[in-house]
Design an enzyme around this catalytic site. Sequence first.
Site, PDB file in Angstrom:
ATOM      1  N   TYR A   1     -25.408  40.261 115.905  1.00 38.92           N
ATOM      2  CA  TYR A   1     -26.840  39.846 115.907  1.00 38.92           C
ATOM      3  C   TYR A   1     -26.791  38.187 115.701  1.00 38.92           C
ATOM      4  O   TYR A   1     -26.141  37.907 114.997  1.00 38.92           O
ATOM      5  CB  TYR A   1     -27.478  40.397 114.905  1.00 38.92           C
TER       6      TYR A   1
ATOM      7  N   ASP B   1     -20.364  32.609 116.100  1.00 39.83           N
ATOM      8  CA  ASP B   1     -21.591  32.437 115.159  1.00 39.83           C
ATOM      9  C   ASP B   1     -21.081  32.827 113.743  1.00 39.83           C
ATOM     10  O   ASP B   1     -20.941  33.776 113.195  1.00 39.83           O
ATOM     11  CB  ASP B   1     -22.788  33.676 115.609  1.00 39.83           C
TER      12      ASP B   1
ATOM     13  N   LYS C   1     -27.337  30.137 106.527  1.00 39.75           N
ATOM     14  CA  LYS C   1     -27.394  30.606 105.103  1.00 39.75           C
ATOM     15  C   LYS C   1     -26.623  29.681 104.217  1.00 39.75           C
ATOM     16  O   LYS C   1     -27.326  28.785 103.487  1.00 39.75           O
ATOM     17  CB  LYS C   1     -26.575  31.931 105.223  1.00 39.75           C
TER      18      LYS C   1
END
Length: 429
Positions: free
Chosen positions: A144, A239, A267
């Site tokens: 994702y 990622d 994050k």
Amino acid sequence: MAGLASRRAFKRARRVLVGGVNSPVRAFRAVGGSPVFMRRGRGPRLEDADGRRYLDFCLSWGPLILGHARPEVVAAAQAALRQGSSFGASTEAEVELAEVIRQAVPSMELVRLTSSGTEAAMSAVRLARAFTGRDLTIKFAGCYHGHADSLLVAAGSGALTLGIPDSAGVPKAWARTTIILPYNDLPAVAAAFKRWKGRVAAILVEPVAANMGVVLPRDGFLQGLRELASRHGALLVFDEVITGFRVCYGGYQKICKVSPDLTVLGKIVGGGLPLAAYGGRRDVMRLVAPLGPVYQAGTLSGNPVAVAAGLETLRLLKSERPYPVLERRTRDLAAAMRAAASRANVPVTINAIASMFTVFFTDHPVPDYAGAKQADAKVYGRFFHALLERGVYFPPAQWEAAFLSSAHGTADMALMNKAMTQAFESMGC
Ligand code: HOZ
């Protein structure tokens, strides 16, 4: 079961927010029941709208490696806020954060800060297309990379959980620019380069997949991607939104010793506030405006409050180095969970690395999306609620990662051991 205040809040929310939430996975569709509304967090604990307390292993889906409301991070954000919430102009603190990131992740020679991981991943792909003059991207099923149109194909995280990994509203033509391959399958990548010769701009990969639950790369997989990307003139994009500053001080690239052309972070770099980044090879990043023709911008990019929280978080991580302790606690917990599940006759596969792990309710190994999908999400839902009743908050979805923070002490881990043992016992056959 959620308490009265949470249930009331959800009823009210549904009248005004889509599905009562601002991000689908919060609606608890994946685990059933009414969602718990939170009102505060401190250290390893959350408190809900009814005043119930939980040991938190979701940690806002990863950013809170130091736990909730770490006083130094709060103080840094407050101090920044007192100076003004946003200027729409540059600050020295942004430069400092970019320097800290570059020092920790040397492949990020030039950095651009954004407000979300979605934005950073989307921009990295646009940049790879511009640099190579090609249109196609290789992406792995179950990974994702946020909800940008061309990346919402065979996507993990909430999309997988809700059974809509190919979102409505994505033009077929855009979806066709994404080549979906199985994670950990190098021959499939080699074959794709052959089939779409000279047309692949980038391989985009979570070096440790964490959005179909945690799935580890096989030995040689990331090295093989590096070699194939270089051989075929495509860029390798890592990622590391979840793995960045989670698996070590830096990214997984430091551990696997593979240098990607571009990296996406999010994050933890924002210390729990909305901040993300992308960056990489100077010759590639030079194409981003204002140096080059690839446009990308944001009023709140590099927001001073988020930058302050991110900088303080990274400073604490560097000075405290919590990684070995986090890793040991996670390994011990995973082992105890395997044992408790086996005693209760509940088949599980637990994938874990550093301070992240997933309990898959399957007796098969989980090396990819097909393996992850074999996990029984209904049984996970029972486990989730059994933990919730015992004061433990896990990610409310099977195909996500659970996390530990440095605020989880030995007494907390003992509580968790007791709660998960009882939870497995309550489900056992
Ligand atoms: N991006 C998060 C981790 N997979 C999920 C957060 C959400 O969907 O709300």
